[in-house]
Design an enzyme around this catalytic site. Sequence first.
Site, PDB file in Angstrom:
ATOM      1  N   ASP A 117     -16.743   7.597  68.596  1.00  0.00           N
ATOM      2  CA  ASP A 117     -17.869   7.007  67.854  1.00  0.00           C
ATOM      3  C   ASP A 117     -17.392   6.014  66.816  1.00  0.00           C
ATOM      4  OD1 ASP A 117     -19.193   9.159  69.042  1.00  0.00           O
ATOM      5  OD2 ASP A 117     -19.003  10.387  67.228  1.00  0.00           O
ATOM      6  N   ASP A 136     -26.218  22.963  65.643  1.00  0.00           N
ATOM      7  CA  ASP A 136     -26.758  21.622  65.869  1.00  0.00           C
ATOM      8  C   ASP A 136     -28.266  21.809  65.981  1.00  0.00           C
ATOM      9  OD1 ASP A 136     -24.239  20.570  65.869  1.00  0.00           O
ATOM     10  OD2 ASP A 136     -24.247  19.909  67.964  1.00  0.00           O
ATOM     11  N   HIS A 175     -17.146  12.073  66.633  1.00  0.00           N
ATOM     12  CA  HIS A 175     -16.167  12.106  67.719  1.00  0.00           C
ATOM     13  C   HIS A 175     -15.250  10.904  67.480  1.00  0.00           C
ATOM     14  CE1 HIS A 175     -19.843  13.589  69.894  1.00  0.00           C
ATOM     15  NE2 HIS A 175     -19.016  14.333  70.581  1.00  0.00           N
ATOM     16  N   HIS A 211     -29.562  23.215  73.599  1.00  0.00           N
ATOM     17  CA  HIS A 211     -28.732  23.862  74.616  1.00  0.00           C
ATOM     18  C   HIS A 211     -29.224  25.288  74.877  1.00  0.00           C
ATOM     19  CE1 HIS A 211     -25.072  21.083  73.515  1.00  0.00           C
ATOM     20  NE2 HIS A 211     -26.134  20.409  73.891  1.00  0.00           N
TER      21      HIS A 211
END
Length: 434
Positions: free
Chosen positions: A103, A295, A100, A270
């Site tokens: 980051d 992910d 990101h 998720h």
Amino acid sequence: MTSFFKDIAPIKFEGPDSTNPMAFHHYDPDEIVMGKRMEDHLRFAVAYWHSFAWEGGDPFGGQTFERPWHPQDDMGRARVKADAAFDMFDILGQPYFCWHDADIRPEGPDFATSLRNFEEIIAYFQEKMATRKIRLLWGTANMFSHRRWMSGASTNPDPDVFAYSAATVKTCMDATHKLGGENYVLWGGREGYETLLNTDLGRELDHMGRFLNMVVEYKHKIGFKGAILVEPKPQEPSKHQYDYDAATCIGFLRKYGLEDEVKLNLEQGHAILAGHSFEHEIATATAEGMLGSIDMNRNDYQSGWDTDQFPNNVPEVALAYYHILKSGGFATGGTNFDAKLRRQSLDAEDLIAAHVGGMDICARGLKAAAAMLEDGGLETALSDRYAGWDTADAKTMLDSDLDTIFASVLSGNVAPEPRSGRQEMLENYVNRFV
Ligand code: XUL
Ligand code: CO
């Protein structure tokens, strides 16, 4: 090599009999699985945020990690962090990483300063990537941490925040394109709501749909050839997240005319939060040609929130890769470890061991999945179970209508005969491979 990883040598494949914790036991990048190198199947990526930006905090206490790049508010230390990150990439030898904007660069007092910081670090990455094999799997924008995003990014009631989101994503897409990124991801961090008492849900969805169309238009404008991906998650941080799960996202993409332009980045944890299994999410996406990337980080099954742990369950991972392989494997996607250490795992060795373990678990899962596909037992069971649909009568029925079917049933031509679903037999079959 920076001092952070100074005593750690590059990780080598030593095979399952090795007892060396700093070696791969199952992940051999060059091993051929179903005609392809294991590295090219799995396409591992390190996530910059959890591995280098997260400081070990939890809701009850702050930072536990002490890294040479702390505090993360300075450009010099952002470079030190990049040096450590690329050292770890050299040690692990994984082909990809992800970031990101937040980051990799310190936030400035205004947009222009943050952008300058970001561009300097992107140029620094470019230098480092020029002499290495490492590539960018995806870039993304963090539009959920800073307080400006507290009521969402593109779904914010304030159009100024929508504008800030658009400008931010433009810069992150530019940087992803510059680094040759293979995908661009949008996770709807705070695209959702806490209460309908203050939320116009329909309007927010329309804004999110328009925003994603702008992203796609910009992709084509700059000639970015990678895939645009959205990442479903049902709740946390918002109580209700708009991108709930794969099926919800696919419906959303269709509504806003994006189904041919955007695919999904599915995350194991998720999927579980949404009350699904990971393979359910993958199968939902592959049934619609919508699988982009994954992910591969799990949650703790007891705590019920997004703990982002490295994978450690071979049977689960095997079923996920089974559905990925069955659909032809990754195109632009890969296996990103969106996973963080536990907050007591303070050492550089812990960070390496976490990735080594995750890569080994995925390698075992991939090999088991390939063996099941090559054996064909599950596919035979499926085709047997649905064999009735291969008959001419069954095919004709789908082109007929309720009246015709009714007449056929009434005349006694149809006699349903319950048959076993053989679930335990199939579970036992899977168990032979994992
Ligand atoms: C949050 C999450 C993100 C996305 C990228 O749960 O998974 O890290 O992967 O923004
Ligand atoms: Co994720």
